[in-house]
Design a protein around this motif. Structure first.
Motif, PDB file in Angstrom:
ATOM      1  N   HIS A   1       0.810  -1.227   0.000  1.00 23.61           N
ATOM      2  CA  HIS A   1       0.000   0.000   0.000  1.00 23.61           C
ATOM      3  C   HIS A   1       0.840   1.272   0.000  1.00 23.61           C
ATOM      4  CE1 HIS A   1      -3.843  -2.179   1.414  1.00 23.61           C
ATOM      5  NE2 HIS A   1      -2.996  -3.028   0.885  1.00 23.61           N
ATOM      6  N   SER A   2       2.068   1.185  -0.469  1.00 24.93           N
ATOM      7  CA  SER A   2       2.923   2.368  -0.531  1.00 24.93           C
ATOM      8  C   SER A   2       2.770   3.115  -1.856  1.00 24.93           C
ATOM      9  CB  SER A   2       4.388   1.988  -0.321  1.00 24.93           C
ATOM     10  OG  SER A   2       4.817   1.113  -1.346  1.00 24.93           O
ATOM     11  N   CYS A   3       2.193   2.458  -2.861  1.00 24.50           N
ATOM     12  CA  CYS A   3       1.990   3.057  -4.182  1.00 24.50           C
ATOM     13  C   CYS A   3       0.616   2.682  -4.710  1.00 24.50           C
ATOM     14  CB  CYS A   3       3.027   2.545  -5.182  1.00 24.50           C
ATOM     15  SG  CYS A   3       4.723   2.955  -4.792  1.00 24.50           S
ATOM     16  N   PHE A   4       0.117   3.475  -5.647  1.00 30.90           N
ATOM     17  CA  PHE A   4      -1.081   3.061  -6.360  1.00 30.90           C
ATOM     18  C   PHE A   4      -0.870   3.264  -7.851  1.00 30.90           C
ATOM     19  CE2 PHE A   4      -2.013   7.471  -5.242  1.00 30.90           C
ATOM     20  CZ  PHE A   4      -2.612   7.999  -6.370  1.00 30.90           C
ATOM     21  N   SER A   5      -1.571   2.453  -8.620  1.00 21.82           N
ATOM     22  CA  SER A   5      -1.431   2.482 -10.074  1.00 21.82           C
ATOM     23  C   SER A   5      -2.769   2.818 -10.705  1.00 21.82           C
ATOM     24  CB  SER A   5      -0.931   1.131 -10.577  1.00 21.82           C
ATOM     25  OG  SER A   5      -1.774   0.094 -10.128  1.00 21.82           O
ATOM     26  N   CYS A   6      -2.692   3.518 -11.827  1.00 23.54           N
ATOM     27  CA  CYS A   6      -3.884   3.898 -12.578  1.00 23.54           C
ATOM     28  C   CYS A   6      -3.757   3.392 -14.012  1.00 23.54           C
ATOM     29  CB  CYS A   6      -4.039   5.419 -12.626  1.00 23.54           C
ATOM     30  SG  CYS A   6      -4.118   6.201 -11.020  1.00 23.54           S
TER      31      CYS A   6
ATOM     32  N   VAL B   1      -0.532   4.053 -18.440  1.00 15.94           N
ATOM     33  CA  VAL B   1      -0.394   3.734 -17.017  1.00 15.94           C
ATOM     34  C   VAL B   1       0.282   4.890 -16.286  1.00 15.94           C
ATOM     35  CG1 VAL B   1       0.754   2.173 -15.382  1.00 15.94           C
ATOM     36  CG2 VAL B   1      -0.148   1.272 -17.518  1.00 15.94           C
ATOM     37  N   ARG B   2      -0.162   5.127 -15.068  1.00 12.32           N
ATOM     38  CA  ARG B   2       0.500   6.076 -14.184  1.00 12.32           C
ATOM     39  C   ARG B   2       0.676   5.407 -12.824  1.00 12.32           C
ATOM     40  NH1 ARG B   2       0.527  10.482 -17.148  1.00 12.32           N
ATOM     41  NH2 ARG B   2      -1.275  11.248 -18.243  1.00 12.32           N
ATOM     42  N   ILE B   3       1.858   5.612 -12.232  1.00 11.46           N
ATOM     43  CA  ILE B   3       2.176   5.046 -10.921  1.00 11.46           C
ATOM     44  C   ILE B   3       2.467   6.204  -9.972  1.00 11.46           C
ATOM     45  CG2 ILE B   3       3.721   3.525  -9.619  1.00 11.46           C
ATOM     46  CD1 ILE B   3       2.214   2.034 -11.826  1.00 11.46           C
ATOM     47  N   TYR B   4       1.856   6.156  -8.780  1.00 10.75           N
ATOM     48  CA  TYR B   4       2.017   7.222  -7.794  1.00 10.75           C
ATOM     49  C   TYR B   4       2.508   6.659  -6.467  1.00 10.75           C
ATOM     50  CZ  TYR B   4      -0.843  10.043 -10.930  1.00 10.75           C
ATOM     51  OH  TYR B   4      -1.336  10.717 -12.020  1.00 10.75           O
ATOM     52  N   ASN B   5       3.323   7.435  -5.771  1.00 10.68           N
ATOM     53  CA  ASN B   5       3.699   7.153  -4.398  1.00 10.68           C
ATOM     54  C   ASN B   5       2.571   7.678  -3.514  1.00 10.68           C
ATOM     55  OD1 ASN B   5       5.977   6.254  -2.641  1.00 10.68           O
ATOM     56  ND2 ASN B   5       5.679   8.310  -1.798  1.00 10.68           N
ATOM     57  N   CYS B   6       2.235   6.970  -2.428  1.00 10.75           N
ATOM     58  CA  CYS B   6       1.141   7.406  -1.557  1.00 10.75           C
ATOM     59  C   CYS B   6       1.552   8.487  -0.564  1.00 10.75           C
ATOM     60  CB  CYS B   6       0.569   6.206  -0.796  1.00 10.75           C
ATOM     61  SG  CYS B   6      -0.378   5.089  -1.847  1.00 10.75           S
ATOM     62  N   ASP B   7       2.738   8.352   0.037  1.00 10.26           N
ATOM     63  CA  ASP B   7       3.132   9.309   1.053  1.00 10.26           C
ATOM     64  C   ASP B   7       4.628   9.589   0.953  1.00 10.26           C
ATOM     65  OD1 ASP B   7       2.974  11.030   3.202  1.00 10.26           O
ATOM     66  OD2 ASP B   7       3.092   9.431   4.700  1.00 10.26           O
ATOM     67  N   PRO B   8       5.041  10.730   0.471  1.00 14.90           N
ATOM     68  CA  PRO B   8       4.216  11.840   0.012  1.00 14.90           C
ATOM     69  C   PRO B   8       3.619  11.525  -1.364  1.00 14.90           C
ATOM     70  CG  PRO B   8       6.515  12.355  -0.381  1.00 14.90           C
ATOM     71  CD  PRO B   8       6.479  11.025   0.336  1.00 14.90           C
TER      72      PRO B   8
ATOM     73  N   LYS C   1       3.052  11.694  -4.943  1.00 13.81           N
ATOM     74  CA  LYS C   1       3.705  12.229  -6.135  1.00 13.81           C
ATOM     75  C   LYS C   1       3.742  11.144  -7.207  1.00 13.81           C
ATOM     76  CE  LYS C   1       8.542  11.157  -5.208  1.00 13.81           C
ATOM     77  NZ  LYS C   1       9.891  11.636  -5.177  1.00 13.81           N
ATOM     78  N   GLN C   2       3.722  11.588  -8.443  1.00 13.06           N
ATOM     79  CA  GLN C   2       3.785  10.645  -9.561  1.00 13.06           C
ATOM     80  C   GLN C   2       5.204  10.106  -9.698  1.00 13.06           C
ATOM     81  OE1 GLN C   2       1.732  11.649 -13.226  1.00 13.06           O
ATOM     82  NE2 GLN C   2       3.381  10.711 -14.402  1.00 13.06           N
ATOM     83  N   LEU C   3       5.326   8.777  -9.807  1.00 13.22           N
ATOM     84  CA  LEU C   3       6.629   8.142  -9.944  1.00 13.22           C
ATOM     85  C   LEU C   3       6.936   7.780 -11.390  1.00 13.22           C
ATOM     86  CD1 LEU C   3       6.495   5.671  -6.919  1.00 13.22           C
ATOM     87  CD2 LEU C   3       7.632   7.901  -7.037  1.00 13.22           C
ATOM     88  N   GLN C   4       5.921   7.288 -12.109  1.00  9.49           N
ATOM     89  CA  GLN C   4       6.124   6.830 -13.479  1.00  9.49           C
ATOM     90  C   GLN C   4       4.888   7.120 -14.311  1.00  9.49           C
ATOM     91  OE1 GLN C   4       6.903   2.614 -13.540  1.00  9.49           O
ATOM     92  NE2 GLN C   4       8.002   2.715 -11.610  1.00  9.49           N
TER      93      GLN C   4
END
Length: 161
Positions: free
Chosen positions: A19-24, A30-37, A39-42
């Motif tokens: 649960h440290s990242c979420f994907s869309c 595709v977009r990958i985000y970090n949850c805390d803080p 921010k978009q990662l990829q």
């Protein structure tokens, strides 16, 4: 979770195992985000739709399934994408639409309306187990109940091997 009728091209939203990242999955990639803080990662712009994205923890593997109005891949294929080399490392072709995918370090679980399959996670995936999902409750809930099932099956596949 698949998002039927979502606006702005969002087709899928899901968390990784810790649960440290979420994907869309979107109509364009595709977009990958970090949850805390937050921010978009990829970001991967395939110019086509991705209806399911499963991350393997925070490492470079993603399981992708085409979706939307112009799918990047057939909805009956699971593509394992390696982010470090920016290309697929393997594809699993299924004869029916894929409802869900789960990844573990050495296994891939693929869920369809009629079957739940466990494969090895390698360049040439091998089918280890295949279960019929004829149970009506499983079909109704589809990939939602795959998380509980996949953990048990992944454990069973490791024991049987």
């Amino acid at each position: 979770m698949r998002l039927e009728g979502a606006r702005d091209g969002l087709l899928y939203l899901g968390l990784n195992q810790d649960h440290s990242c979420f994907s869309c999955g979107t109509e364009r990639g595709v977009r990958i985000y970090n949850c805390d803080p937050l921010k978009q990662l990829q970001s991967h712009d395939f110019q086509k739709g991705v209806g399911h994205v499963e991350m393997l923890f925070r490492c470079c593997y993603l399981a992708l399934v085409g979706g939307g109005s112009d799918p990047a891949w057939e909805e009956g294929s699971v593509v394992v994408w390696e982010d470090q080399i920016h290309q697929p490392v393997c594809t699993i072709a299924i004869n029916q639409p894929v409802l869900g995918v789960r990844l573990k370090r050495d296994r891939i679980v693929v869920i369809t309306e009629t079957e739940l399959m466990v494969y090895t996670l390698q360049r040439s995936p091998t089918l280890l187990l295949c279960y019929s999902t004829h149970h009506v409750l499983f079909r109704r809930r589809g990939a939602d109940c795959s998380c509980d099932w996949s953990e048990r099956l992944l454990h069973q596949a490791a024991v049987e091997r």
